[in-house]
Design an enzyme around this catalytic site. Structure first.
Site, PDB file in Angstrom:
ATOM      1  N   CYS A  78      26.247 -39.093 -12.968  1.00 50.00           N
ATOM      2  CA  CYS A  78      25.260 -40.185 -12.998  1.00 50.00           C
ATOM      3  C   CYS A  78      25.917 -41.494 -12.555  1.00 50.00           C
ATOM      4  O   CYS A  78      26.788 -42.024 -13.243  1.00 50.00           O
ATOM      5  CB  CYS A  78      24.695 -40.310 -14.411  1.00 50.00           C
ATOM      6  SG  CYS A  78      23.731 -41.797 -14.699  1.00 50.00           S
ATOM      7  N   CYS A  81      25.457 -44.315 -15.054  1.00 43.44           N
ATOM      8  CA  CYS A  81      26.351 -44.124 -16.212  1.00 43.44           C
ATOM      9  C   CYS A  81      27.763 -44.564 -15.848  1.00 43.44           C
ATOM     10  O   CYS A  81      28.440 -45.245 -16.635  1.00 43.44           O
ATOM     11  CB  CYS A  81      26.360 -42.661 -16.648  1.00 43.44           C
ATOM     12  SG  CYS A  81      24.740 -41.994 -17.083  1.00 43.44           S
TER      13      CYS A  81
END
Length: 196
Positions: A78, A81
């Site tokens: 991600c 993230c």
């Protein structure tokens, strides 16, 4: 004996100089490309996420220690993230004495019950829990560090969170009775009166 042409050493010297110049240009370009690549990437984001996850409070501990908790659902792939990893590390350092930081990797099927419970449908997905483990707010997607910090300050002080999407009561999904059509009503009308 070979004869030298007038200016032949100049030609050979300039050819060597041209090759040397081209080599230095290529070498400089390679060094700059490597520097830019390393500079843009910085420290390995997935390494930062991995380090955060390895040092995170286990969920079971967080739910039992009567301290507010921030759960982050994440994945190593991600990009949001990864982008937030450094901020999350700084926030953890600041708030670790007052708030549990839990990291749950959505690629691990072990966390499927929690993903369903907290309705995780995008990452990063943050869930703020009070000291008894009840959800008080959530946030989905990349968040500014200042927003998370404001929420953590309020969470630690047992105050309402200033930046939140609230949780409310929900109805359980179950079988609902099918609506009954009255005589002469077209079921495709969705309840609208049919004038004939």
């Amino acid at each position: 004996m070979s004869e030298k042409l007038p200016g032949s050493s100049d030609i050979q010297g300039s050819a060597f100089g041209q090759r040397l110049r081209n080599f230095l240009i290529v070498l400089t370009a390679v060094v700059l490309a490597v520097a830019i690549f390393v500079g843009v990437r910085g420290p390995s984001p997935s390494g930062s996420l991995t380090a955060l996850a390895e040092t995170a409070t286990p969920l079971e501990t967080a739910l039992a220690n009567q301290q507010p908790t921030l759960i982050e659902f994440y994945a190593n792939w991600c990009t949001s993230c990864q982008a937030m990893a450094s901020d999350m590390a700084d926030l953890r350092q600041t708030y670790a004495d007052r708030v549990n930081f839990v990291m749950l990797n959505v690629d691990n099927s072990k966390w499927l019950p929690e993903m369903l419970q907290y309705r995780v449908d995008g990452i990063p997905h943050f869930v703020y829990l009070d000291e008894v483990g009840e959800p008080v707010a959530m946030a989905i997607g990349e968040q500014p560090a200042s927003v998370i910090a404001d929420n953590l300050t309020a969470l630690a002080a047992h105050q309402p969170l200033p930046h939140q999407q609230g949780f409310g009561r929900t109805s359980e999904l179950g079988e609902s009775p099918a609506p009954k059509a009255s005589a002469g009503e077209d079921p495709r009308s969705h309840g609208a009166q049919v004038v004939q």
